[in-house]
Design an enzyme around this catalytic site. Structure first.
Site, PDB file in Angstrom:
ATOM      1  N   CYS A  14      19.998  45.254 -10.323  1.00 44.60           N
ATOM      2  CA  CYS A  14      19.902  44.062  -9.475  1.00 44.60           C
ATOM      3  C   CYS A  14      21.312  43.516  -9.237  1.00 44.60           C
ATOM      4  CB  CYS A  14      19.020  42.988 -10.121  1.00 44.60           C
ATOM      5  SG  CYS A  14      19.674  42.328 -11.658  1.00 44.60           S
ATOM      6  N   CYS A  17      23.406  42.481 -12.138  1.00 44.66           N
ATOM      7  CA  CYS A  17      24.151  43.520 -12.850  1.00 44.66           C
ATOM      8  C   CYS A  17      25.592  43.591 -12.341  1.00 44.66           C
ATOM      9  CB  CYS A  17      23.462  44.870 -12.677  1.00 44.66           C
ATOM     10  SG  CYS A  17      21.808  44.958 -13.390  1.00 44.66           S
ATOM     11  N   ASP A 411      30.688  46.634  20.204  1.00 51.43           N
ATOM     12  CA  ASP A 411      31.500  47.699  20.761  1.00 51.43           C
ATOM     13  C   ASP A 411      30.915  47.961  22.152  1.00 51.43           C
ATOM     14  OD1 ASP A 411      33.303  49.899  20.888  1.00 51.43           O
ATOM     15  OD2 ASP A 411      31.636  51.234  20.439  1.00 51.43           O
ATOM     16  N   SER A 443      30.546  74.231  32.283  1.00 47.91           N
ATOM     17  CA  SER A 443      31.539  73.580  31.421  1.00 47.91           C
ATOM     18  C   SER A 443      30.855  72.730  30.352  1.00 47.91           C
ATOM     19  CB  SER A 443      32.462  72.697  32.271  1.00 47.91           C
ATOM     20  OG  SER A 443      33.288  71.901  31.453  1.00 47.91           O
ATOM     21  N   HIS A 445      32.522  70.035  29.182  1.00 49.11           N
ATOM     22  CA  HIS A 445      33.238  68.765  29.277  1.00 49.11           C
ATOM     23  C   HIS A 445      32.241  67.609  29.474  1.00 49.11           C
ATOM     24  CE1 HIS A 445      36.087  65.729  30.694  1.00 49.11           C
ATOM     25  NE2 HIS A 445      37.048  66.517  30.236  1.00 49.11           N
ATOM     26  N   GLY A 470      43.324  69.137  30.891  1.00 53.42           N
ATOM     27  CA  GLY A 470      43.816  67.857  31.363  1.00 53.42           C
ATOM     28  C   GLY A 470      43.740  67.659  32.863  1.00 53.42           C
ATOM     29  N   GLY A 472      41.210  69.917  35.236  1.00 51.99           N
ATOM     30  CA  GLY A 472      39.911  70.214  35.814  1.00 51.99           C
ATOM     31  C   GLY A 472      39.499  71.655  35.638  1.00 51.99           C
ATOM     32  N   LEU A 483      38.169  74.457  43.395  1.00 50.83           N
ATOM     33  CA  LEU A 483      38.904  73.589  42.471  1.00 50.83           C
ATOM     34  C   LEU A 483      38.125  72.291  42.266  1.00 50.83           C
ATOM     35  CD1 LEU A 483      42.648  73.854  43.598  1.00 50.83           C
ATOM     36  CD2 LEU A 483      41.593  74.820  41.551  1.00 50.83           C
ATOM     37  N   ASP A 601      28.630  52.101  17.269  1.00 50.00           N
ATOM     38  CA  ASP A 601      28.035  53.414  17.061  1.00 50.00           C
ATOM     39  C   ASP A 601      29.032  54.526  16.750  1.00 50.00           C
ATOM     40  OD1 ASP A 601      29.235  53.559  19.571  1.00 50.00           O
ATOM     41  OD2 ASP A 601      27.727  54.976  20.316  1.00 50.00           O
TER      42      ASP A 601
END
Length: 709
Positions: A14, A17, A411, A443, A445, A470, A472, A483, A601
């Site tokens: 408890c 303690c 957040d 992909s 990503h 960085g 594509g 592209l 989260d």
């Protein structure tokens, strides 16, 4: 120099303690500060000299608790303790029932002998932990619930024992069942409490799960050596491949990669890292390879600091729990003093037999069964209610503290907003859009996930996909080259995006992530993506305002994104680009003046989740966040947070009603048991029965929480 000692402590039953350990250890010369957490089964000790470690362990063990070794699994230890308690509870209930049956329906010397033998097992075997802790507590001048439980059960047994051997002859009735039932009721309450709390102890055991066990070090001769990550030191050159985690804070000296740094910033979109950039331990490479020069030891990394903050924050005590402990301590002391007074009063008035009867009745009727069950039974009922409504209560104490919250800190990503992107607008033809979605589907990503749900044709791509870190994607099929990427990628390939850029910029405030699609060096259009608010976010903030609770956003995300979310939700106070330590400092300052709830989260939210007076996370959150939160929402529905407040309010009301009944019961019944009401006589047997009745009332009142919705 001050030293910090951390210990795992077992056998605490408890909050009293943990208080006993704090009180005893704080008296040791050289111990400057102590914080022991019953919830976390852990203690933090601030020492002038580490040589005091042995003395502290000896003191803890002298109180009847166990100091666990580093390699011991606290989760397994607690699991075994819970199993042992369950066996003792079942044994005690069975034996108590048999004793009561013989007491009520079978008379004679053999019946009395059986009652004495079985109650002896129930009291001194099933309830031995109460006696051990009470005895060791008394040695260190610490009174708690174990003291009264032990005195009540022992007095009941001893009186009956003396009657059996005819040392007392005034009342021939035996009260062996009273002592046995005392142990059964209290064991029931403790078992239910421990079972409900069990999951709240898991998160510290899971801290090791995010440890990075091995590191590949580049030696001076060009060879690679695999070592334990704990031994990575400053200036070591570390090789990290795609999918691996960085073991120490450092600087990239070669390579480039997209890395997931959500453990620090909470933002789900990866960051592009290249030569010369700083990188933090715990970062995960989504693609690419890096050569990193460590600028500090692995054990001094940002990840280790976060874990350290989690440990410390988990040992913060709530004022409500501290107040309850003080009341309990005074209650125990007062009952013992009163029993001694009652014994002395009747000894001089009518003799030892009458004195023993009244003192025994006083102890039995004031045995803290109702007081001890008031909180745990209500908490267990609330836990069942929460589970039925998709809420997992990991730390039962939150059901008391949540009712006092005045500030809710959120957040952003994954909490108020979705943890994924969604397509907001595009100027592509249907054919081009489906082609884009098909290519993105190849992909992994985070941006690609937004296109998966937009596919409405069969995927039948036979070309080759290349990832430009960085920037594509490049997809080649037959003679065609596609592209997909940001403005930088398009400009590097001399692709005119002006028309699409003008279109996308109209929606940039609502959807700031922009993506361009080019076919054979011609831009065919673009897509803007946004991080949408969760459906229930607005109604939740409004509900909190109605309750008088202010909302604040603390996030590691950028200013533009946070400002947009805050305006949509009508939240006036918000902060951006924050690190975990900054969030923690903000919460610490706010907790000095008001009760704080934190909702998050990510791994980066774990220290704040532990420090706040109350905390809420989600079942799909990071593992550390789930283990750190007091409440876990099984269903991703923010309206459940409003229900948490309602459940807390009802639970606190029930607990207060239980405690009110327990104290009023004692105030009314103790004078009767002490013999101070001349026209009412109360034997120890009746006192024990009334005590049981008071416990049943508390249980029945607590069960109302099962039906609350």
């Amino acid at each position: 120099m001050k030293h910090e000692l951390k210990l795992k402590i077992g056998n605490m039953t408890c909050v009293n303690c943990s208080n006993a350990i704090e009180k005893v250890c704080s008296r040791i010369d050289g111990v400057e500060d102590v914080s022991v957490s019953y919830v976390n089964s852990s203690g933090v000790f601030l020492l002038k000299d580490l040589s005091l470690k042995t003395k502290i362990k000896e003191k803890i063990q002298a109180l009847g608790f166990e100091v666990l070794q580093d390699e011991q699994n606290l989760y397994e230890f607690k699991l075994q303790e819970l199993k042992k308690m369950k066996i003792k509870l079942i044994t005690s209930i069975v034996l108590s029932s048999i004793v009561m049956y013989f007491e009520m329906f079978i008379q004679g010397n053999n019946s009395a002998l059986i009652q004495m033998f079985l109650s002896m097992i129930a009291i001194f075997y099933c309830g031995k932990d109460f006696f051990i802790h009470a005895f060791k507590g008394l040695k260190h001048k610490n009174l708690d619930m174990n003291t009264l439980i032990s005195l009540g059960a022992f007095t009941s047994f001893m009186y009956s024992f003396l009657v059996y051997f005819e040392i007392f002859s005034k009342d021939e009735y035996l009260y062996f069942s009273g002592g046995a039932m005392i142990i059964s009721f209290v064991l029931l309450g403790k078992y239910l409490e421990e079972r409900a709390k069990f999951k709240s102890l898991e998160y510290q055991n899971k801290l090791k799960d995010i440890d990075i066990k091995k590191a590949n070090i580049l030696l001076d001769n060009g060879s690679i050596k695999s070592i334990s990550s704990a031994f990575v030191k400053k200036d070591d050159v570390i090789l990290v491949k795609e999918g691996e985690s960085v073991v120490a804070d450092g600087v990239i000296i070669n390579g480039e990669a997209e890395v997931d740094v959500s453990f620090l910033t909470g933002e789900f979109l990866p960051l592009f890292k290249k030569q010369g950039d700083e990188i933090l331990a715990g970062s995960v490479l989504i693609n690419g390879n890096l050569k990193i020069k460590a600028d500090k030891k692995a054990i001094e990394s940002s990840l280790e600091q976060i874990k350290d903050m989690v440990f410390k924050a988990g040992n913060v005590k709530t004022p409500l729990a501290s107040l309850a402990n003080k009341i309990s301590a005074y209650f125990v002391a007062c009952v013992i003093v009163l029993s001694v007074f009652v014994f002395g009063f009747w000894y001089f008035k009518e003799g030892i037999n009458s004195a023993f009867l009244h003192a025994c009745a006083t102890l039995l009727i004031s045995c803290p069964c109702a007081l001890g069950l008031a909180t745990p039974i209500a908490i267990v009922s609330a836990l069942a209610n929460g589970a039925r409504n998709f809420i997992l209560v990991k730390n039962p104490a939150v059901l008391e503290s949540l009712a006092n919250i005045k500030l809710a800190i959120f957040d952003k990503t994954g909490t108020l907003s979705q943890d994924s992107l969604s397509i907001y607008k595009h100027n592509l033809s249907q054919e081009d859009f489906q082609k884009l979605a098909q290519i993105e589907n190849l992909s992994s990503h985070p941006i690609a996930k937004a296109f998966v749900k937009e596919l409405n044709t069969n995927i039948n791509l036979k070309g080759k996909l290349s990832v430009l870190i960085g920037s594509g994607l490049v997809y080649k099929e037959n003679e065609e080259v596609f592209l997909i990427g940001n403005e930088k990628l398009m400009l590097e390939n001399n692709i005119n995006i002006q028309k699409s850029k003008e279109f996308l910029q109209k929606f940039e405030n609502q959807a700031p992530t922009l993506l361009y699609f080019a076919k054979n060096r011609i831009c065919v259009g673009g897509v803007c993506l946004k991080n949408e608010l969760k459906n229930e976010a607005r109604s939740l903030i409004m509900n909190l305002k109605q309750k008088g609770i202010k909302s604040v956003i603390l996030s590691g995300d950028n200013k533009q994104s946070i400002t947009k979310i805050a305006k949509e939700l009508d939240i006036d106070e918000y902060y951006f680009d924050l690190k975990p330590s900054q969030k923690l400092k903000f919460i610490e300052e706010k907790m000095k003046t008001e009760k704080v709830l934190f909702i998050g989260d990510g791994i980066n939210d774990a220290p704040a989740l532990n420090l706040a007076n109350a905390s809420i996370s989600f079942s799909k959150a990071s593992e550390l966040a789930k283990k750190s939160g007091d409440l876990i929402l099984i269903k991703d529905d923010l309206s459940l947070i409003s229900y948490c407040f309602e459940l807390s309010k009802k639970t606190k009301y029930i607990i207060k009603l239980n405690l009110f009944w327990a104290f009023i019961y004692n105030i009314l019944c103790i004078p009767i048991a002490a013999g101070f009401i001349s026209f009412i006589s109360l034997s120890p047997h009746l006192a024990a029965l009334i005590m049981c009745f008071s416990s049943i009332m508390v249980v029945l009142n607590s069960l109302r929480l099962l039906r609350f919705y």
